[in-house]
Motif scaffolding. Structure first.
Motif, PDB file in Angstrom:
ATOM      1  N   UNK A 111      -8.682   3.919   0.211  1.00  0.00           N
ATOM      2  CA  UNK A 111      -9.228   4.993   1.030  1.00  0.00           C
ATOM      3  C   UNK A 111      -8.253   6.156   1.043  1.00  0.00           C
ATOM      4  N   UNK A 112      -8.525   7.164   1.843  1.00  0.00           N
ATOM      5  CA  UNK A 112      -7.659   8.334   1.939  1.00  0.00           C
ATOM      6  C   UNK A 112      -6.812   8.279   3.198  1.00  0.00           C
ATOM      7  N   UNK A 119      -3.200   3.640  -2.465  1.00  0.00           N
ATOM      8  CA  UNK A 119      -3.257   2.642  -3.525  1.00  0.00           C
ATOM      9  C   UNK A 119      -2.697   1.328  -2.989  1.00  0.00           C
ATOM     10  N   UNK A 120      -3.186   0.216  -3.527  1.00  0.00           N
ATOM     11  CA  UNK A 120      -2.680  -1.081  -3.112  1.00  0.00           C
ATOM     12  C   UNK A 120      -2.296  -1.912  -4.322  1.00  0.00           C
ATOM     13  N   UNK A 126       0.865  -1.182   0.000  1.00  0.00           N
ATOM     14  CA  UNK A 126       0.000   0.000   0.000  1.00  0.00           C
ATOM     15  C   UNK A 126       0.900   1.229   0.000  1.00  0.00           C
ATOM     16  N   UNK A 127       0.490   2.249  -0.752  1.00  0.00           N
ATOM     17  CA  UNK A 127       1.266   3.482  -0.748  1.00  0.00           C
ATOM     18  C   UNK A 127       0.356   4.686  -0.898  1.00  0.00           C
ATOM     19  N   UNK A 128       0.807   5.804  -0.335  1.00  0.00           N
ATOM     20  CA  UNK A 128       0.083   7.064  -0.464  1.00  0.00           C
ATOM     21  C   UNK A 128       1.095   8.189  -0.537  1.00  0.00           C
ATOM     22  N   UNK A 129       0.656   9.324  -1.020  1.00  0.00           N
ATOM     23  CA  UNK A 129       1.531  10.474  -1.189  1.00  0.00           C
ATOM     24  C   UNK A 129       1.742  10.747  -2.657  1.00  0.00           C
TER      25      UNK A 129
END
Length: 97
Positions: A61-62, A70-71, A29-32
């Protein structure tokens, strides 16, 4: 589970985790911000690094900054490495489970 952050124009995270798990798959999973770059998952078996095939991207989700998490879900063998390339000012948080 392992966590890391990649930032700048490129970066490599050698997670040290085996790709095979009790569930039969791994999830990254990653975000940014990827800063226009590419995030790619690799595994290493017997000293040979290979891109992970058949990974599927899912929006979930946020995070706390309202960035979409994202996964990538994948099943493979070897030790997992994640690479960021071609970015400009990236700042991405990673979780491998």
């Amino acid at each position: 589970m392992a966590k890391s952050n990649l930032s700048g124009s490129s970066g490599t995270w050698a997670s040290g985790l085996e790709a095979q798990s009790e569930k039969g798959y791994r999830m990254l999973a990653y975000s940014g911000s990827l800063g226009g770059g590419t995030l790619r998952v690799y595994t290493t078996v017997d000293g040979v690094e290979t891109p992970v095939p058949d990974s599927k991207l899912h929006a979930t989700k946020l995070d706390d900054n309202d960035d979409v998490i994202q996964q990538l879900i994948f099943a493979t063998a070897g030790v997992i490495t994640v690479k960021l390339t071609g970015a400009s000012g990236a700042n991405v948080d990673l979780v491998l489970a």
